[in-house]
Design a protein around this motif. Structure first.
Motif, PDB file in Angstrom:
ATOM      1  N   ARG A 152     -38.084  23.826  89.908  1.00 38.03           N
ATOM      2  CA  ARG A 152     -38.305  25.272  89.920  1.00 38.03           C
ATOM      3  C   ARG A 152     -38.451  25.756  88.485  1.00 38.03           C
ATOM      4  O   ARG A 152     -37.883  25.166  87.561  1.00 38.03           O
ATOM      5  CB  ARG A 152     -37.125  25.999  90.566  1.00 38.03           C
ATOM      6  N   PRO A 153     -39.171  26.845  88.295  1.00 36.40           N
ATOM      7  CA  PRO A 153     -39.390  27.340  86.930  1.00 36.40           C
ATOM      8  C   PRO A 153     -38.104  27.680  86.170  1.00 36.40           C
ATOM      9  O   PRO A 153     -38.073  27.585  84.946  1.00 36.40           O
ATOM     10  CB  PRO A 153     -40.237  28.599  87.132  1.00 36.40           C
ATOM     11  N   ASN A 154     -37.044  28.060  86.878  1.00 33.85           N
ATOM     12  CA  ASN A 154     -35.812  28.445  86.198  1.00 33.85           C
ATOM     13  C   ASN A 154     -34.829  27.280  86.026  1.00 33.85           C
ATOM     14  O   ASN A 154     -33.671  27.497  85.698  1.00 33.85           O
ATOM     15  CB  ASN A 154     -35.131  29.612  86.925  1.00 33.85           C
ATOM     16  N   ARG A 155     -35.290  26.051  86.237  1.00 34.98           N
ATOM     17  CA  ARG A 155     -34.443  24.870  86.085  1.00 34.98           C
ATOM     18  C   ARG A 155     -34.867  24.066  84.858  1.00 34.98           C
ATOM     19  O   ARG A 155     -36.032  24.019  84.500  1.00 34.98           O
ATOM     20  CB  ARG A 155     -34.553  23.939  87.299  1.00 34.98           C
ATOM     21  N   TYR A 156     -33.912  23.417  84.250  1.00 36.29           N
ATOM     22  CA  TYR A 156     -34.213  22.428  83.221  1.00 36.29           C
ATOM     23  C   TYR A 156     -34.605  21.134  83.930  1.00 36.29           C
ATOM     24  O   TYR A 156     -34.267  20.930  85.096  1.00 36.29           O
ATOM     25  CB  TYR A 156     -33.002  22.220  82.316  1.00 36.29           C
ATOM     26  N   ASP A 157     -35.320  20.269  83.233  1.00 31.34           N
ATOM     27  CA  ASP A 157     -35.881  19.066  83.859  1.00 31.34           C
ATOM     28  C   ASP A 157     -35.085  17.792  83.623  1.00 31.34           C
ATOM     29  O   ASP A 157     -35.094  16.889  84.464  1.00 31.34           O
ATOM     30  CB  ASP A 157     -37.311  18.830  83.344  1.00 31.34           C
ATOM     31  N   LEU A 158     -34.405  17.705  82.502  1.00 33.61           N
ATOM     32  CA  LEU A 158     -33.814  16.443  82.088  1.00 33.61           C
ATOM     33  C   LEU A 158     -32.529  16.715  81.328  1.00 33.61           C
ATOM     34  O   LEU A 158     -32.447  17.696  80.574  1.00 33.61           O
ATOM     35  CB  LEU A 158     -34.810  15.731  81.156  1.00 33.61           C
ATOM     36  N   MET A 159     -31.524  15.846  81.530  1.00 27.96           N
ATOM     37  CA  MET A 159     -30.310  15.927  80.732  1.00 27.96           C
ATOM     38  C   MET A 159     -29.975  14.533  80.229  1.00 27.96           C
ATOM     39  O   MET A 159     -29.930  13.583  81.004  1.00 27.96           O
ATOM     40  CB  MET A 159     -29.129  16.480  81.526  1.00 27.96           C
ATOM     41  N   ILE A 160     -29.770  14.451  78.928  1.00 27.31           N
ATOM     42  CA  ILE A 160     -29.317  13.224  78.300  1.00 27.31           C
ATOM     43  C   ILE A 160     -27.843  13.441  77.988  1.00 27.31           C
ATOM     44  O   ILE A 160     -27.485  14.381  77.269  1.00 27.31           O
ATOM     45  CB  ILE A 160     -30.110  12.936  77.011  1.00 27.31           C
ATOM     46  N   GLU A 161     -26.991  12.594  78.552  1.00 24.53           N
ATOM     47  CA  GLU A 161     -25.546  12.737  78.362  1.00 24.53           C
ATOM     48  C   GLU A 161     -25.038  11.498  77.632  1.00 24.53           C
ATOM     49  O   GLU A 161     -25.137  10.388  78.154  1.00 24.53           O
ATOM     50  CB  GLU A 161     -24.845  12.882  79.707  1.00 24.53           C
ATOM     51  N   ILE A 162     -24.518  11.708  76.440  1.00 20.13           N
ATOM     52  CA  ILE A 162     -24.007  10.605  75.626  1.00 20.13           C
ATOM     53  C   ILE A 162     -22.498  10.754  75.509  1.00 20.13           C
ATOM     54  O   ILE A 162     -22.005  11.793  75.072  1.00 20.13           O
ATOM     55  CB  ILE A 162     -24.649  10.596  74.229  1.00 20.13           C
ATOM     56  N   THR A 163     -21.779   9.721  75.923  1.00 15.21           N
ATOM     57  CA  THR A 163     -20.327   9.699  75.785  1.00 15.21           C
ATOM     58  C   THR A 163     -20.008   9.047  74.443  1.00 15.21           C
ATOM     59  O   THR A 163     -20.418   7.907  74.191  1.00 15.21           O
ATOM     60  CB  THR A 163     -19.679   8.905  76.931  1.00 15.21           C
ATOM     61  N   MET A 164     -19.316   9.788  73.578  1.00 13.54           N
ATOM     62  CA  MET A 164     -19.059   9.286  72.226  1.00 13.54           C
ATOM     63  C   MET A 164     -17.792   9.899  71.642  1.00 13.54           C
ATOM     64  O   MET A 164     -17.300  10.923  72.127  1.00 13.54           O
ATOM     65  CB  MET A 164     -20.246   9.591  71.314  1.00 13.54           C
ATOM     66  N   GLU A 165     -17.315   9.259  70.606  1.00 13.80           N
ATOM     67  CA  GLU A 165     -16.256   9.846  69.796  1.00 13.80           C
ATOM     68  C   GLU A 165     -16.897  10.939  68.937  1.00 13.80           C
ATOM     69  O   GLU A 165     -18.064  10.821  68.548  1.00 13.80           O
ATOM     70  CB  GLU A 165     -15.620   8.783  68.888  1.00 13.80           C
ATOM     71  N   LYS A 166     -16.154  11.987  68.646  1.00 17.49           N
ATOM     72  CA  LYS A 166     -16.709  13.081  67.837  1.00 17.49           C
ATOM     73  C   LYS A 166     -17.258  12.572  66.506  1.00 17.49           C
ATOM     74  O   LYS A 166     -18.282  13.040  66.026  1.00 17.49           O
ATOM     75  CB  LYS A 166     -15.654  14.146  67.568  1.00 17.49           C
ATOM     76  N   GLU A 167     -16.589  11.586  65.934  1.00 16.85           N
ATOM     77  CA  GLU A 167     -16.983  11.065  64.637  1.00 16.85           C
ATOM     78  C   GLU A 167     -18.341  10.347  64.679  1.00 16.85           C
ATOM     79  O   GLU A 167     -18.982  10.159  63.653  1.00 16.85           O
ATOM     80  CB  GLU A 167     -15.915  10.103  64.106  1.00 16.85           C
ATOM     81  N   ALA A 168     -18.777   9.934  65.860  1.00 27.11           N
ATOM     82  CA  ALA A 168     -20.055   9.221  65.992  1.00 27.11           C
ATOM     83  C   ALA A 168     -21.254  10.164  66.013  1.00 27.11           C
ATOM     84  O   ALA A 168     -22.392   9.714  65.860  1.00 27.11           O
ATOM     85  CB  ALA A 168     -20.046   8.366  67.263  1.00 27.11           C
ATOM     86  N   LEU A 169     -21.016  11.453  66.181  1.00 29.08           N
ATOM     87  CA  LEU A 169     -22.119  12.401  66.303  1.00 29.08           C
ATOM     88  C   LEU A 169     -23.027  12.400  65.070  1.00 29.08           C
ATOM     89  O   LEU A 169     -24.249  12.388  65.192  1.00 29.08           O
ATOM     90  CB  LEU A 169     -21.590  13.812  66.575  1.00 29.08           C
ATOM     91  N   GLU A 170     -22.438  12.368  63.901  1.00 28.54           N
ATOM     92  CA  GLU A 170     -23.225  12.381  62.671  1.00 28.54           C
ATOM     93  C   GLU A 170     -24.102  11.128  62.565  1.00 28.54           C
ATOM     94  O   GLU A 170     -25.267  11.206  62.167  1.00 28.54           O
ATOM     95  CB  GLU A 170     -22.296  12.494  61.456  1.00 28.54           C
ATOM     96  N   VAL A 171     -23.566   9.984  62.939  1.00 27.60           N
ATOM     97  CA  VAL A 171     -24.338   8.732  62.905  1.00 27.60           C
ATOM     98  C   VAL A 171     -25.448   8.785  63.951  1.00 27.60           C
ATOM     99  O   VAL A 171     -26.589   8.399  63.688  1.00 27.60           O
ATOM    100  CB  VAL A 171     -23.424   7.510  63.138  1.00 27.60           C
ATOM    101  N   TYR A 172     -25.129   9.285  65.135  1.00 28.04           N
ATOM    102  CA  TYR A 172     -26.151   9.441  66.174  1.00 28.04           C
ATOM    103  C   TYR A 172     -27.271  10.370  65.685  1.00 28.04           C
ATOM    104  O   TYR A 172     -28.450  10.076  65.859  1.00 28.04           O
ATOM    105  CB  TYR A 172     -25.535   9.989  67.476  1.00 28.04           C
ATOM    106  N   ASP A 173     -26.900  11.498  65.073  1.00 30.22           N
ATOM    107  CA  ASP A 173     -27.908  12.457  64.581  1.00 30.22           C
ATOM    108  C   ASP A 173     -28.882  11.808  63.599  1.00 30.22           C
ATOM    109  O   ASP A 173     -30.047  12.209  63.534  1.00 30.22           O
ATOM    110  CB  ASP A 173     -27.236  13.660  63.909  1.00 30.22           C
ATOM    111  N   ALA A 174     -28.418  10.820  62.856  1.00 31.89           N
ATOM    112  CA  ALA A 174     -29.265  10.132  61.875  1.00 31.89           C
ATOM    113  C   ALA A 174     -29.958   8.900  62.461  1.00 31.89           C
ATOM    114  O   ALA A 174     -30.711   8.236  61.762  1.00 31.89           O
ATOM    115  CB  ALA A 174     -28.415   9.715  60.675  1.00 31.89           C
ATOM    116  N   SER A 175     -29.761   8.627  63.736  1.00 30.08           N
ATOM    117  CA  SER A 175     -30.291   7.400  64.348  1.00 30.08           C
ATOM    118  C   SER A 175     -31.793   7.475  64.598  1.00 30.08           C
ATOM    119  O   SER A 175     -32.381   8.554  64.714  1.00 30.08           O
ATOM    120  CB  SER A 175     -29.575   7.103  65.668  1.00 30.08           C
ATOM    121  N   GLU A 176     -32.391   6.302  64.705  1.00 26.18           N
ATOM    122  CA  GLU A 176     -33.819   6.182  65.004  1.00 26.18           C
ATOM    123  C   GLU A 176     -34.146   6.806  66.358  1.00 26.18           C
ATOM    124  O   GLU A 176     -35.158   7.482  66.511  1.00 26.18           O
ATOM    125  CB  GLU A 176     -34.229   4.708  64.975  1.00 26.18           C
TER     126      GLU A 176
END
Length: 96
Positions: free
Chosen positions: A50-74
């Motif tokens: 439907r037009p008012n729905r999002y299509d995709l969700m990427i859910e990553i389970t991680m430690e908070k400290e890994a977020l910065e490394v993930y942000d810089a990932s390929e």
């Protein structure tokens, strides 16, 4: 924590293209689990088109400290570079 990327594709993307993109995104993000502190990843497709729905969700389970490394990932860089222009909107939501 759970790091969720919720994406809405531009209207021109067909349901068939959405399915193909979801498969490609699953492959793209698979190596993210090799990052220290990342424990799992799910790519979820919306089952209601439907037009008012999002299509995709990427859910990553991680430690908070890994977020910065993930942000810089390929995978993160390629996601933004390859699919950014196909998105009408996106939301990022982090929770415990």
């Amino acid at each position: 924590m759970k790091h969720c990327i919720i994406a809405k594709f531009v209207p021109e993307i067909t349901p068939e293209e959405k399915a193909r993109i979801a498969e490609d995104v699953e492959k793209l993000f698979a190596p993210v689990t090799e990052i220290s502190g990342v424990h799992g990843i799910k790519v979820l497709r919306n089952c209601i088109d439907r037009p008012n729905r999002y299509d995709l969700m990427i859910e990553i389970t991680m430690e908070k400290e890994a977020l910065e490394v993930y942000d810089a990932s390929e995978a993160h860089r390629e996601w933004k570079e390859k699919y950014g222009s196909l998105l009408a909107r996106k939301a990022i939501f982090d929770h415990e």
